[in-house]
Design a protein around this motif. Structure first.
Motif, PDB file in Angstrom:
ATOM      1  N   ILE A  58       0.858  -1.182   0.000  1.00 39.09           N
ATOM      2  CA  ILE A  58       0.000   0.000   0.000  1.00 39.09           C
ATOM      3  C   ILE A  58       0.897   1.235   0.000  1.00 39.09           C
ATOM      4  O   ILE A  58       1.631   1.476   0.962  1.00 39.09           O
ATOM      5  N   LEU A  59       0.821   1.994  -1.068  1.00 40.78           N
ATOM      6  CA  LEU A  59       1.653   3.191  -1.193  1.00 40.78           C
ATOM      7  C   LEU A  59       0.900   4.454  -0.815  1.00 40.78           C
ATOM      8  O   LEU A  59       1.505   5.492  -0.593  1.00 40.78           O
ATOM      9  N   ASN A  60      -0.402   4.379  -0.752  1.00 44.72           N
ATOM     10  CA  ASN A  60      -1.228   5.532  -0.397  1.00 44.72           C
ATOM     11  C   ASN A  60      -1.233   5.695   1.126  1.00 44.72           C
ATOM     12  O   ASN A  60      -1.627   4.784   1.853  1.00 44.72           O
ATOM     13  N   HIS A  61      -0.809   6.850   1.607  1.00 46.26           N
ATOM     14  CA  HIS A  61      -0.813   7.131   3.038  1.00 46.26           C
ATOM     15  C   HIS A  61      -1.711   8.313   3.378  1.00 46.26           C
ATOM     16  O   HIS A  61      -1.621   8.860   4.476  1.00 46.26           O
ATOM     17  N   ALA A  62      -2.574   8.702   2.467  1.00 50.14           N
ATOM     18  CA  ALA A  62      -3.464   9.844   2.691  1.00 50.14           C
ATOM     19  C   ALA A  62      -4.684   9.428   3.485  1.00 50.14           C
ATOM     20  O   ALA A  62      -5.114   8.275   3.446  1.00 50.14           O
ATOM     21  N   LYS A  63      -5.265  10.376   4.192  1.00 54.68           N
ATOM     22  CA  LYS A  63      -6.488  10.078   4.939  1.00 54.68           C
ATOM     23  C   LYS A  63      -7.697  10.003   4.004  1.00 54.68           C
ATOM     24  O   LYS A  63      -8.692   9.395   4.320  1.00 54.68           O
ATOM     25  N   PHE A  64      -7.593  10.611   2.841  1.00 57.28           N
ATOM     26  CA  PHE A  64      -8.702  10.603   1.891  1.00 57.28           C
ATOM     27  C   PHE A  64      -8.922   9.184   1.395  1.00 57.28           C
ATOM     28  O   PHE A  64      -7.991   8.499   0.995  1.00 57.28           O
ATOM     29  N   MET A  65     -10.163   8.732   1.441  1.00 54.55           N
ATOM     30  CA  MET A  65     -10.489   7.404   0.939  1.00 54.55           C
ATOM     31  C   MET A  65     -11.952   7.336   0.539  1.00 54.55           C
ATOM     32  O   MET A  65     -12.765   8.160   0.953  1.00 54.55           O
ATOM     33  N   HIS A  66     -12.245   6.346  -0.278  1.00 56.87           N
ATOM     34  CA  HIS A  66     -13.617   5.995  -0.625  1.00 56.87           C
ATOM     35  C   HIS A  66     -13.877   4.674   0.102  1.00 56.87           C
ATOM     36  O   HIS A  66     -13.588   3.597  -0.429  1.00 56.87           O
ATOM     37  N   PRO A  67     -14.418   4.745   1.321  1.00 54.95           N
ATOM     38  CA  PRO A  67     -14.486   3.545   2.168  1.00 54.95           C
ATOM     39  C   PRO A  67     -15.445   2.474   1.647  1.00 54.95           C
ATOM     40  O   PRO A  67     -16.496   2.769   1.112  1.00 54.95           O
ATOM     41  N   ASP A  68     -15.012   1.232   1.841  1.00 53.05           N
ATOM     42  CA  ASP A  68     -15.874   0.092   1.581  1.00 53.05           C
ATOM     43  C   ASP A  68     -16.770  -0.153   2.789  1.00 53.05           C
ATOM     44  O   ASP A  68     -17.876  -0.667   2.658  1.00 53.05           O
ATOM     45  N   TYR A  69     -16.247   0.207   3.985  1.00 51.39           N
ATOM     46  CA  TYR A  69     -16.970   0.052   5.247  1.00 51.39           C
ATOM     47  C   TYR A  69     -16.799   1.315   6.065  1.00 51.39           C
ATOM     48  O   TYR A  69     -15.692   1.858   6.161  1.00 51.39           O
ATOM     49  N   VAL A  70     -17.894   1.750   6.666  1.00 53.48           N
ATOM     50  CA  VAL A  70     -17.870   2.860   7.620  1.00 53.48           C
ATOM     51  C   VAL A  70     -18.389   2.299   8.932  1.00 53.48           C
ATOM     52  O   VAL A  70     -19.513   1.787   9.001  1.00 53.48           O
ATOM     53  N   LEU A  71     -17.545   2.362   9.965  1.00 54.76           N
ATOM     54  CA  LEU A  71     -17.886   1.838  11.286  1.00 54.76           C
ATOM     55  C   LEU A  71     -18.121   3.020  12.218  1.00 54.76           C
ATOM     56  O   LEU A  71     -17.197   3.791  12.474  1.00 54.76           O
ATOM     57  N   VAL A  72     -19.339   3.167  12.712  1.00 58.98           N
ATOM     58  CA  VAL A  72     -19.686   4.291  13.575  1.00 58.98           C
ATOM     59  C   VAL A  72     -19.858   3.768  14.995  1.00 58.98           C
ATOM     60  O   VAL A  72     -20.844   3.099  15.300  1.00 58.98           O
ATOM     61  N   ILE A  73     -18.877   4.071  15.840  1.00 56.56           N
ATOM     62  CA  ILE A  73     -18.881   3.570  17.214  1.00 56.56           C
ATOM     63  C   ILE A  73     -19.744   4.432  18.125  1.00 56.56           C
ATOM     64  O   ILE A  73     -20.426   3.925  18.998  1.00 56.56           O
ATOM     65  N   ASP A  74     -19.715   5.739  17.929  1.00 55.51           N
ATOM     66  CA  ASP A  74     -20.512   6.639  18.772  1.00 55.51           C
ATOM     67  C   ASP A  74     -21.824   6.947  18.059  1.00 55.51           C
ATOM     68  O   ASP A  74     -21.816   7.514  16.959  1.00 55.51           O
ATOM     69  N   PRO A  75     -22.954   6.574  18.645  1.00 57.54           N
ATOM     70  CA  PRO A  75     -24.244   6.752  17.966  1.00 57.54           C
ATOM     71  C   PRO A  75     -24.531   8.184  17.531  1.00 57.54           C
ATOM     72  O   PRO A  75     -25.095   8.404  16.462  1.00 57.54           O
ATOM     73  N   ALA A  76     -24.122   9.167  18.327  1.00 60.89           N
ATOM     74  CA  ALA A  76     -24.400  10.564  17.990  1.00 60.89           C
ATOM     75  C   ALA A  76     -23.691  10.983  16.705  1.00 60.89           C
ATOM     76  O   ALA A  76     -24.199  11.819  15.953  1.00 60.89           O
ATOM     77  N   LEU A  77     -22.533  10.400  16.432  1.00 61.14           N
ATOM     78  CA  LEU A  77     -21.785  10.780  15.235  1.00 61.14           C
ATOM     79  C   LEU A  77     -22.490  10.354  13.948  1.00 61.14           C
ATOM     80  O   LEU A  77     -22.232  10.925  12.891  1.00 61.14           O
ATOM     81  N   ALA A  78     -23.376   9.391  14.032  1.00 56.68           N
ATOM     82  CA  ALA A  78     -24.155   9.010  12.853  1.00 56.68           C
ATOM     83  C   ALA A  78     -25.007  10.186  12.380  1.00 56.68           C
ATOM     84  O   ALA A  78     -25.298  10.312  11.196  1.00 56.68           O
ATOM     85  N   TYR A  79     -25.378  11.044  13.317  1.00 57.41           N
ATOM     86  CA  TYR A  79     -26.221  12.197  13.011  1.00 57.41           C
ATOM     87  C   TYR A  79     -25.423  13.471  12.766  1.00 57.41           C
ATOM     88  O   TYR A  79     -25.858  14.334  12.015  1.00 57.41           O
ATOM     89  N   THR A  80     -24.270  13.611  13.418  1.00 55.64           N
ATOM     90  CA  THR A  80     -23.547  14.882  13.372  1.00 55.64           C
ATOM     91  C   THR A  80     -22.317  14.876  12.478  1.00 55.64           C
ATOM     92  O   THR A  80     -21.851  15.930  12.083  1.00 55.64           O
ATOM     93  N   ASP A  81     -21.765  13.721  12.170  1.00 55.25           N
ATOM     94  CA  ASP A  81     -20.582  13.637  11.318  1.00 55.25           C
ATOM     95  C   ASP A  81     -21.034  13.285   9.898  1.00 55.25           C
ATOM     96  O   ASP A  81     -22.128  12.772   9.701  1.00 55.25           O
ATOM     97  N   THR A  82     -20.217  13.543   8.936  1.00 56.18           N
ATOM     98  CA  THR A  82     -20.564  13.238   7.547  1.00 56.18           C
ATOM     99  C   THR A  82     -20.122  11.810   7.235  1.00 56.18           C
ATOM    100  O   THR A  82     -19.122  11.587   6.556  1.00 56.18           O
ATOM    101  N   ILE A  83     -20.893  10.858   7.739  1.00 59.65           N
ATOM    102  CA  ILE A  83     -20.492   9.452   7.617  1.00 59.65           C
ATOM    103  C   ILE A  83     -20.573   8.936   6.185  1.00 59.65           C
ATOM    104  O   ILE A  83     -19.932   7.953   5.845  1.00 59.65           O
ATOM    105  N   THR A  84     -21.334   9.603   5.322  1.00 60.79           N
ATOM    106  CA  THR A  84     -21.452   9.154   3.931  1.00 60.79           C
ATOM    107  C   THR A  84     -20.447   9.852   3.013  1.00 60.79           C
ATOM    108  O   THR A  84     -20.443   9.611   1.804  1.00 60.79           O
ATOM    109  N   GLU A  85     -19.573  10.652   3.574  1.00 61.32           N
ATOM    110  CA  GLU A  85     -18.570  11.377   2.796  1.00 61.32           C
ATOM    111  C   GLU A  85     -17.723  10.417   1.960  1.00 61.32           C
ATOM    112  O   GLU A  85     -17.211   9.420   2.466  1.00 61.32           O
ATOM    113  N   HIS A  86     -17.601  10.715   0.673  1.00 67.32           N
ATOM    114  CA  HIS A  86     -16.775   9.949  -0.274  1.00 67.32           C
ATOM    115  C   HIS A  86     -17.182   8.478  -0.367  1.00 67.32           C
ATOM    116  O   HIS A  86     -16.352   7.616  -0.651  1.00 67.32           O
TER     117      HIS A  86
END
Length: 187
Positions: A58-86
């Motif tokens: 893996i040569l990519n070390h950037a935080k930018f990604m198009h995730p295959d999986y998004v794991l939301v541990i804190d329930p409130a972040l499902a509403y306040t964070d942009t979990i569908t980003e990219h």
């Protein structure tokens, strides 16, 4: 390449979860990255952790990604964070909540129409019941193992025991129970 983004708050174990997952993946001969980005290190601050898994270096070390999986541990972040980003068209979401999938999706417009890719499990309650405190990272790993199909549960548990070997047996056993229970309860 498989990309995973964790949404959490400091102190909930997302960084440890990402590193533990990375450690288990490394036993398969695949290449893996596990890292986190967060502002202040204060307990409770929002953070994101990341994994990349590939058959080649893996040569990519950037935080930018198009995730295959998004794991939301804190329930409130499902509403306040942009979990569908990219997101990709096939991105799967595993979200900690006490709500049903239908109730959760009704409150998050960005997840509407993605019902077949949204999975829910109450990682906080599972961790309270098994570990004795709110440490939802282990249950989230169990849910991920089930949803991703990346590992057989027994293989994952055996390797997580190795990852947790520095802890007393009581803590290892509690984490194994939390992983197994979430694996069985994720919907």
């Amino acid at each position: 390449m498989t990309e995973i983004r964790w949404h959490s708050r400091a102190g909930q174990g997302a960084v440890s979860g990402a590193k533990g997952l990375g450690d288990v993946v490394a036993t398969t001969g695949k290449e893996v990255q596990a890292f986190a980005l967060y502002g202040s290190a204060k307990r409770g601050a929002a953070l994101r952790a990341y994994n990349r898994i590939a058959d080649e270096q893996i040569l990519n070390h950037a935080k930018f990604m198009h995730p295959d999986y998004v794991l939301v541990i804190d329930p409130a972040l499902a509403y306040t964070d942009t979990i569908t980003e990219h997101e990709k068209d096939e991105t799967k979401y595993i979200i900690t909540t006490h709500l049903s999938k239908e109730e959760l999706i009704a409150g998050i417009p960005d997840l509407q129409g993605k019902e077949d890719r949204v999975f829910v499990v109450d990682c906080i309650q599972i961790s309270l019941d098994t570990i004795g405190r709110s440490m939802p990272n282990s249950p989230m790993l169990g849910a991920f193992v089930k949803v991703s199909g990346m590992f057989e549960l027994d293989y994952f548990l055996e390797n997580m025991k190795r990852v947790l070997k520095k802890f007393p047996q009581k803590i290892i056993d509690a984490n194994m129970e939390a992983i197994t229970r979430a694996y069985n309860e994720v919907k």
